[in-house]
Design a protein around this motif. Structure first.
Motif, PDB file in Angstrom:
ATOM      1  N   ALA A   1      56.938 -13.636 -13.219  1.00 13.29           N
ATOM      2  CA  ALA A   1      57.768 -12.455 -13.487  1.00 13.29           C
ATOM      3  C   ALA A   1      57.442 -11.878 -14.867  1.00 13.29           C
ATOM      4  O   ALA A   1      57.354 -10.650 -15.031  1.00 13.29           O
ATOM      5  N   ALA A   2      57.255 -12.746 -15.853  1.00 10.22           N
ATOM      6  CA  ALA A   2      56.936 -12.283 -17.209  1.00 10.22           C
ATOM      7  C   ALA A   2      55.561 -11.613 -17.257  1.00 10.22           C
ATOM      8  O   ALA A   2      55.388 -10.568 -17.899  1.00 10.22           O
ATOM      9  N   ILE A   3      54.576 -12.189 -16.580  1.00 14.07           N
ATOM     10  CA  ILE A   3      53.228 -11.595 -16.559  1.00 14.07           C
ATOM     11  C   ILE A   3      53.252 -10.237 -15.864  1.00 14.07           C
ATOM     12  O   ILE A   3      52.620  -9.272 -16.325  1.00 14.07           O
ATOM     13  N   LEU A   4      53.998 -10.153 -14.773  1.00 13.60           N
ATOM     14  CA  LEU A   4      54.112  -8.868 -14.073  1.00 13.60           C
ATOM     15  C   LEU A   4      54.817  -7.822 -14.946  1.00 13.60           C
ATOM     16  O   LEU A   4      54.429  -6.653 -14.958  1.00 13.60           O
ATOM     17  N   ALA A   5      55.848  -8.231 -15.676  1.00 17.57           N
ATOM     18  CA  ALA A   5      56.537  -7.303 -16.574  1.00 17.57           C
ATOM     19  C   ALA A   5      55.599  -6.843 -17.691  1.00 17.57           C
ATOM     20  O   ALA A   5      55.568  -5.657 -18.053  1.00 17.57           O
TER      21      ALA A   5
ATOM     22  N   ALA B   1      52.894   0.973 -13.351  1.00 16.70           N
ATOM     23  CA  ALA B   1      54.169   0.550 -13.938  1.00 16.70           C
ATOM     24  C   ALA B   1      55.223   0.343 -12.858  1.00 16.70           C
ATOM     25  O   ALA B   1      55.997  -0.625 -12.904  1.00 16.70           O
ATOM     26  N   GLY B   2      55.235   1.233 -11.871  1.00 17.70           N
ATOM     27  CA  GLY B   2      56.201   1.089 -10.777  1.00 17.70           C
ATOM     28  C   GLY B   2      55.931  -0.145  -9.937  1.00 17.70           C
ATOM     29  O   GLY B   2      56.851  -0.901  -9.604  1.00 17.70           O
ATOM     30  N   LEU B   3      54.665  -0.368  -9.591  1.00 21.73           N
ATOM     31  CA  LEU B   3      54.294  -1.521  -8.775  1.00 21.73           C
ATOM     32  C   LEU B   3      54.582  -2.827  -9.514  1.00 21.73           C
ATOM     33  O   LEU B   3      55.267  -3.713  -8.989  1.00 21.73           O
ATOM     34  N   PHE B   4      54.046  -2.946 -10.733  1.00 18.05           N
ATOM     35  CA  PHE B   4      54.242  -4.181 -11.484  1.00 18.05           C
ATOM     36  C   PHE B   4      55.706  -4.385 -11.862  1.00 18.05           C
ATOM     37  O   PHE B   4      56.210  -5.508 -11.862  1.00 18.05           O
ATOM     38  N   GLY B   5      56.390  -3.292 -12.177  1.00 18.90           N
ATOM     39  CA  GLY B   5      57.815  -3.404 -12.496  1.00 18.90           C
ATOM     40  C   GLY B   5      58.634  -3.873 -11.304  1.00 18.90           C
ATOM     41  O   GLY B   5      59.522  -4.726 -11.426  1.00 18.90           O
ATOM     42  N   GLY B   6      58.332  -3.317 -10.129  1.00 14.21           N
ATOM     43  CA  GLY B   6      59.036  -3.734  -8.908  1.00 14.21           C
ATOM     44  C   GLY B   6      58.761  -5.189  -8.561  1.00 14.21           C
ATOM     45  O   GLY B   6      59.670  -5.945  -8.201  1.00 14.21           O
TER      46      GLY B   6
ATOM     47  N   THR C   1      50.351  -1.054 -18.246  1.00 14.63           N
ATOM     48  CA  THR C   1      49.897   0.103 -17.464  1.00 14.63           C
ATOM     49  C   THR C   1      50.649   1.370 -17.844  1.00 14.63           C
ATOM     50  O   THR C   1      50.159   2.472 -17.617  1.00 14.63           O
ATOM     51  N   TRP C   2      51.819   1.229 -18.408  1.00 13.46           N
ATOM     52  CA  TRP C   2      52.584   2.400 -18.846  1.00 13.46           C
ATOM     53  C   TRP C   2      51.846   3.145 -19.958  1.00 13.46           C
ATOM     54  O   TRP C   2      52.008   4.350 -20.140  1.00 13.46           O
ATOM     55  N   HIS C   3      51.012   2.422 -20.683  1.00 12.52           N
ATOM     56  CA  HIS C   3      50.258   3.035 -21.774  1.00 12.52           C
ATOM     57  C   HIS C   3      48.906   3.600 -21.329  1.00 12.52           C
ATOM     58  O   HIS C   3      48.113   4.030 -22.162  1.00 12.52           O
ATOM     59  N   ALA C   4      48.658   3.623 -20.035  1.00 13.89           N
ATOM     60  CA  ALA C   4      47.385   4.145 -19.514  1.00 13.89           C
ATOM     61  C   ALA C   4      47.328   5.660 -19.696  1.00 13.89           C
ATOM     62  O   ALA C   4      48.348   6.349 -19.756  1.00 13.89           O
ATOM     63  N   GLU C   5      46.107   6.172 -19.762  1.00  9.35           N
ATOM     64  CA  GLU C   5      45.881   7.603 -19.944  1.00  9.35           C
ATOM     65  C   GLU C   5      46.135   8.384 -18.652  1.00  9.35           C
ATOM     66  O   GLU C   5      46.716   9.464 -18.676  1.00  9.35           O
TER      67      GLU C   5
END
Length: 189
Positions: free
Chosen positions: A14-18, A37-42, A24-28
């Motif tokens: 869970a921590a690695i996925l978060a 961010a949505g996939l990994f966050g979910g 990924t939120w910082h991607a261009e």
């Protein structure tokens, strides 16, 4: 010990996925930013939810304790009739699909989620209860704890624990006289 290792591994996932969601939120690229961010966050939220439920379950499983009461049950025809009525109405729903309390039915088949199996025990004199004392059976019904001190998961979620002491003793008397599905009033014991 194995459950704790599995729980720690799930928390780590869970921590690695978060962390991946934050990265990924910082991607261009907008698609990678929102999609990743949505996939990994979910996935992280799902893993964290499972870890939370698992830790609550582990806590519940190990916190149950109750002393074995000193109970000796003797049976009378009235007590057997009372016990049969209670057993037919309460115990038979899980422990019998044939009216005999012989168990063996997988209760998880009725659930909508594939969570494993919950096979109901044989409550007749041919089942494991023949080795239990009346006090251990009483504790199993009242507190959902078996003779070895383990949590009886399904027993904890039914209303059997709310039966009166006399009703539980009547059920014990009936179970003690119930011989592999034959009617205890028919002279088999």
């Amino acid at each position: 010990m194995q459950n704790i290792v599995e729980l720690l591994a799930l928390i780590a996932v869970a921590a690695i996925l978060a962390w991946s969601a934050v990265r990924t939120w910082h991607a261009e690229t907008r698609a990678i930013k929102w999609g990743g961010a949505g996939l990994f966050g979910g996935l992280s939220a799902s893993a964290a939810s499972v870890a939370t439920l698992m830790s609550i379950g582990m806590f519940e499983q190990h916190r149950r304790s109750a002393p074995v009461p000193d109970v000796k049950v003797s049976s009378t025809p009235e007590m057997l009739a009372r016990g049969k009525g209670i057993a037919d109405g309460l115990c038979g729903a899980c422990h019998s699909h044939t009216g005999t309390l012989t168990g063996g039915y997988d209760l998880a088949v009725e659930l909508q989620f594939p969570i494993g199996s919950f096979v109901a025990a044989n409550l007749t004199t041919a089942g494991p209860l023949k080795h239990w004392s009346d006090g251990e059976i009483f504790r199993a019904i009242r507190n959902g704890i078996d003779a070895d001190g383990r949590w009886l998961t399904m027993m904890s979620y039914i209303r059997a624990g709310r039966l009166s002491d006399d009703d539980i003793k009547a059920v014990i008397a009936y179970i003690r006289k119930c011989a592999c599905g034959r009617n205890p009033d028919a002279g088999s014991a």
